[in-house]
Scaffold this motif. Structure first.
Motif, PDB file in Angstrom:
ATOM      1  N   ASP A  67     -17.305   3.658   8.029  1.00 30.80           N
ATOM      2  CA  ASP A  67     -18.679   3.969   7.647  1.00 30.80           C
ATOM      3  C   ASP A  67     -18.852   5.481   7.630  1.00 30.80           C
ATOM      4  N   VAL A  68     -19.434   5.988   6.544  1.00 28.06           N
ATOM      5  CA  VAL A  68     -19.629   7.428   6.364  1.00 28.06           C
ATOM      6  C   VAL A  68     -21.108   7.685   6.120  1.00 28.06           C
ATOM      7  N   LEU A  69     -21.658   8.667   6.821  1.00 28.61           N
ATOM      8  CA  LEU A  69     -23.052   9.066   6.653  1.00 28.61           C
ATOM      9  C   LEU A  69     -23.116  10.290   5.747  1.00 28.61           C
ATOM     10  N   LEU A  70     -23.931  10.202   4.694  1.00 27.39           N
ATOM     11  CA  LEU A  70     -24.118  11.302   3.745  1.00 27.39           C
ATOM     12  C   LEU A  70     -25.561  11.775   3.769  1.00 27.39           C
ATOM     13  N   GLN A  71     -25.739  13.074   3.563  1.00 26.54           N
ATOM     14  CA  GLN A  71     -27.071  13.631   3.329  1.00 26.54           C
ATOM     15  C   GLN A  71     -27.082  14.268   1.953  1.00 26.54           C
ATOM     16  N   ARG A 103     -21.859  15.524   5.381  1.00 23.95           N
ATOM     17  CA  ARG A 103     -21.151  14.252   5.457  1.00 23.95           C
ATOM     18  C   ARG A 103     -20.457  14.177   6.813  1.00 23.95           C
ATOM     19  N   ARG A 104     -20.418  12.970   7.384  1.00 23.96           N
ATOM     20  CA  ARG A 104     -19.639  12.756   8.585  1.00 23.96           C
ATOM     21  C   ARG A 104     -19.238  11.291   8.696  1.00 23.96           C
ATOM     22  N   SER A 105     -18.056  11.079   9.223  1.00 25.13           N
ATOM     23  CA  SER A 105     -17.597   9.724   9.508  1.00 25.13           C
ATOM     24  C   SER A 105     -18.191   9.273  10.830  1.00 25.13           C
ATOM     25  N   LEU A 106     -18.532   7.998  10.925  1.00 25.18           N
ATOM     26  CA  LEU A 106     -19.023   7.453  12.188  1.00 25.18           C
ATOM     27  C   LEU A 106     -17.880   7.055  13.115  1.00 25.18           C
ATOM     28  N   LEU A 158     -22.035   0.264  11.286  1.00 26.36           N
ATOM     29  CA  LEU A 158     -23.398  -0.246  11.358  1.00 26.36           C
ATOM     30  C   LEU A 158     -23.355  -1.750  11.600  1.00 26.36           C
ATOM     31  N   SER A 159     -24.134  -2.205  12.565  1.00 25.58           N
ATOM     32  CA  SER A 159     -24.199  -3.630  12.848  1.00 25.58           C
ATOM     33  C   SER A 159     -24.870  -4.374  11.698  1.00 25.58           C
ATOM     34  N   SER A 160     -24.568  -5.649  11.590  1.00 29.64           N
ATOM     35  CA  SER A 160     -25.142  -6.475  10.528  1.00 29.64           C
ATOM     36  C   SER A 160     -26.668  -6.474  10.629  1.00 29.64           C
ATOM     37  N   GLY A 161     -27.332  -6.213   9.529  1.00 33.89           N
ATOM     38  CA  GLY A 161     -28.787  -6.222   9.489  1.00 33.89           C
ATOM     39  C   GLY A 161     -29.446  -4.949   9.961  1.00 33.89           C
ATOM     40  N   SER A 162     -28.663  -3.941  10.348  1.00 29.77           N
ATOM     41  CA  SER A 162     -29.243  -2.701  10.860  1.00 29.77           C
ATOM     42  C   SER A 162     -29.847  -1.866   9.741  1.00 29.77           C
ATOM     43  N   GLU A 163     -30.953  -1.210  10.049  1.00 31.02           N
ATOM     44  CA  GLU A 163     -31.583  -0.279   9.113  1.00 31.02           C
ATOM     45  C   GLU A 163     -31.327   1.150   9.577  1.00 31.02           C
ATOM     46  N   LEU A 164     -31.619   2.084   8.687  1.00 27.46           N
ATOM     47  CA  LEU A 164     -31.579   3.500   9.015  1.00 27.46           C
ATOM     48  C   LEU A 164     -33.030   3.963   9.035  1.00 27.46           C
ATOM     49  N   ASP A 165     -33.596   4.115  10.233  1.00 24.82           N
ATOM     50  CA  ASP A 165     -35.030   4.372  10.391  1.00 24.82           C
ATOM     51  C   ASP A 165     -35.214   5.837  10.763  1.00 24.82           C
ATOM     52  N   TYR A 166     -35.936   6.603   9.919  1.00 26.54           N
ATOM     53  CA  TYR A 166     -36.085   8.042  10.138  1.00 26.54           C
ATOM     54  C   TYR A 166     -37.409   8.365  10.814  1.00 26.54           C
ATOM     55  N   ASP A 167     -37.351   9.233  11.831  1.00 24.58           N
ATOM     56  CA  ASP A 167     -38.540   9.719  12.533  1.00 24.58           C
ATOM     57  C   ASP A 167     -38.699  11.207  12.259  1.00 24.58           C
ATOM     58  N   THR A 181     -28.321  18.098  11.975  1.00 26.71           N
ATOM     59  CA  THR A 181     -26.967  18.473  12.413  1.00 26.71           C
ATOM     60  C   THR A 181     -25.978  17.319  12.358  1.00 26.71           C
ATOM     61  N   PHE A 182     -26.477  16.088  12.205  1.00 24.96           N
ATOM     62  CA  PHE A 182     -25.655  14.868  12.216  1.00 24.96           C
ATOM     63  C   PHE A 182     -25.017  14.607  13.576  1.00 24.96           C
ATOM     64  N   ASN A 183     -25.543  15.242  14.629  1.00 27.32           N
ATOM     65  CA  ASN A 183     -25.051  14.942  15.968  1.00 27.32           C
ATOM     66  C   ASN A 183     -25.354  13.481  16.295  1.00 27.32           C
ATOM     67  N   LEU A 184     -24.343  12.746  16.766  1.00 30.11           N
ATOM     68  CA  LEU A 184     -24.456  11.306  17.033  1.00 30.11           C
ATOM     69  C   LEU A 184     -24.523  11.051  18.525  1.00 30.11           C
ATOM     70  N   GLU A 185     -25.581  10.372  18.961  1.00 32.08           N
ATOM     71  CA  GLU A 185     -25.728   9.973  20.359  1.00 32.08           C
ATOM     72  C   GLU A 185     -25.819   8.453  20.411  1.00 32.08           C
ATOM     73  N   VAL A 186     -24.861   7.825  21.077  1.00 27.10           N
ATOM     74  CA  VAL A 186     -24.846   6.369  21.227  1.00 27.10           C
ATOM     75  C   VAL A 186     -25.309   6.039  22.641  1.00 27.10           C
ATOM     76  N   LEU A 187     -26.418   5.293  22.754  1.00 30.00           N
ATOM     77  CA  LEU A 187     -26.982   4.961  24.053  1.00 30.00           C
ATOM     78  C   LEU A 187     -26.199   3.819  24.700  1.00 30.00           C
ATOM     79  N   GLU A 188     -26.328   3.727  26.009  1.00 27.29           N
ATOM     80  CA  GLU A 188     -25.640   2.664  26.747  1.00 27.29           C
ATOM     81  C   GLU A 188     -26.273   1.300  26.513  1.00 27.29           C
ATOM     82  N   GLN A 189     -27.539   1.295  26.111  1.00 29.01           N
ATOM     83  CA  GLN A 189     -28.261   0.032  25.958  1.00 29.01           C
ATOM     84  C   GLN A 189     -27.680  -0.818  24.829  1.00 29.01           C
ATOM     85  N   PRO A 190     -27.160  -2.029  25.124  1.00 26.60           N
ATOM     86  CA  PRO A 190     -26.738  -2.943  24.049  1.00 26.60           C
ATOM     87  C   PRO A 190     -27.949  -3.358  23.221  1.00 26.60           C
ATOM     88  N   ALA A 191     -27.742  -3.558  21.936  1.00 27.51           N
ATOM     89  CA  ALA A 191     -28.855  -3.916  21.067  1.00 27.51           C
ATOM     90  C   ALA A 191     -28.354  -4.644  19.839  1.00 27.51           C
TER      91      ALA A 191
END
Length: 461
Positions: A373-377, A387-390, A395-404, A431-441
């Motif tokens: 999976d690759v994220l592009l701007q 551009r950055r590789s994840l 992305l999990s099935s059914g996941s959206e990309l929700d912007y704040d 910056t495309f900095n990726l933070e993955v939280l510990e919380q399963p979802a």
């Protein structure tokens, strides 16, 4: 004597009218000399910047004097509007990391000063997530201190969550092993505005309503959509012929049935003026109130689906599927034909845009020996900006990309191929900095800040 009484009555009536007219003049003069006051302050969800407030005064104001009001922290901001209705727009540029303090000043058009009024405002959204819980899944909200609060009882499976666009609640679609689908709505009382800093807080839980509950196998699907007015569209489809139903509900109002036949999920437009109807020939744009809007159906042929709305500009992102199995991402600008900003063979897993439709993001999945999976701007012209590789994440099935826009963050759920559950991911839009939280979802969305204040004291004179 009768003649004297008859002639006295007109004089008495004229005297009373004169007294009333004089009283009205006195009251008018008192009101004209009375300083202006603040009538209401409300969070405005439709904006082109990071955050916005709508401010209503008791009389027309000199906007230049209101612009002298101070905002702390001192973020770039501007005042718009005229007369007694003005809007404070905090410009995009840097993430807002905490509450804001607005000290309102100004003069009306007679140069009478407004009594200084302090308003505390927290425009940051809350994070919503569907998390694994025992033998099922539970909808939770992350509080400001990092703890998680449950919003609904455990469901066997939660298929969709839809935050109301004004922040007043969140709806969900659940399913169980017997194919019984339910639509639930949790009302929320936002605490994002206050005249005291201590008045800010997390949303207070309101009622939990069951909007729909299908018998075993009676519902084939249920889909939800909301707009910035807080209206909720519920689309239901059954196994029986002509069993499909569509209705809209706003807070405190009765349901309004819509006579629509769609070939896919309906989407409400953010501004509340219409909806997007998928048909077998393409997409149709329908006004919700044709008699008031004076509009008619607008059609866009081709195999297209809506991926995101750029809510402050009326723009939208569509994915178009071509007969040769290629896909393209299109930016739709009002009164213009769709503009192609990307074309390729990769799968478009999700897409998002900022409020102005100037920055576009999409997650691509290349099919091959090594799925990645690759994220592009992109900018609005389709030029690649970043551009950055994840990496090991997908992305999990059914996941959206929700912007704040407040925090300039993209929210989604990612998962490693061998993992049982996904994890919440926050990605910086700049910056495309990726933070993955510990919380399963399983799913995650932003709940926007909302609410209004009207409890301002009027000056005594």
């Amino acid at each position: 004597m009768t003649t004297q009484a008859s002639s006295a009555r007109p004089r008495l009536l004229l005297g009373s009218l004169a007294a009333l007219a004089g009283l009205a003049v006195v009251q008018q003069q008192i009101l004209l000399r009375r300083p202006p006051w603040l009538q209401s302050v409300a969070i405005q969800p439709l904006r082109s910047g990071a955050a916005a407030l709508d401010v209503i005064f008791s009389r027309p104001m000199d906007r230049d004097t209101v612009a002298a009001s101070s905002l702390a922290p001192d973020l770039p901001h501007s005042w718009f509007g005229r007369q007694d209705r003005l809007r404070l727009l905090v410009d995009s540029g840097q993430p807002i990391t905490g509450p804001l303090r607005l000290e309102l000043l100004g003069q009306d058009l007679r140069q009478l000063p407004l009594k200084k009024q302090m308003v505390w405002w927290n425009p940051r959204p809350h994070l919503l997530a569907v998390v694994p819980s025992g033998e099922g899944e539970r909808l939770k909200l992350r509080l400001r201190d990092g703890r998680w609060q449950s919003l609904a009882p455990v469901q066997q499976r939660i298929l969709q969550i839809e935050p109301l666009g004004n922040g007043s609640g969140v709806a969900l679609v659940s399913d169980d092993s017997e194919a019984r689908q339910r639509v639930l709505l949790r009302q929320l009382d936002q605490q994002a505005l206050s005249i005291h800093e201590q008045g800010l807080g997390d949303p207070v839980l309101g009622s939990l309503e069951e909007l729909e509950s299908g018998d075993s196998g009676s519902l084939l699907f249920a889909h939800l959509s909301s707009n910035q007015l807080g209206e909720l569209l519920v689309q239901l489809g059954g196994f029986e012929p002509d069993s499909d139903r569509v209705w809209i509900q706003s807070r405190g109002k009765a349901r309004r049935l819509l006579d629509l036949k769609a070939s896919g999920p309906l989407r409400l437009l953010p501004d509340g003026n219409g909806l997007v109807l998928p048909s077998y020939d393409g997409l149709e744009l329908l006004p919700l109130n044709p008699s008031l809007d004076g509009g008619s159906r607008q059609s866009l042929p081709g195999s297209r689906e809506v991926k995101a709305f750029c809510s402050g500009s009326g723009r939208a992102l569509l994915v178009r599927h071509w007969p040769d199995y290629r896909r393209s991402l299109e930016l739709v600008i009002p009164a213009r034909p769709p503009q192609q900003v990307w074309l390729g063979e990769a799968g478009v897993m999700a897409a998002a845009c900022d409020n102005g439709g100037e920055r576009l993001w999409l997650v691509l999945r290349e099919a091959g020996l090594r799925t990645e999976d690759v994220l592009l701007q992109l900018d609005s012209e389709g030029q690649e900006m970043r551009r950055r590789s994840l990496g090991p994440w997908r992305l999990s099935s059914g996941s959206e990309l929700d912007y704040d826009p407040v925090s300039d963050q993209l929210l989604t759920v990612v998962q490693k191929p061998a993992a049982d559950h996904g994890r919440i991911a926050l990605i910086s839009g700049s910056t495309f900095n990726l933070e993955v939280l510990e919380q399963p979802a399983v799913l995650a969305r932003w709940l926007p800040a909302g609410g209004a204040l009207t409890d301002f004291s009027k000056p005594s004179r």
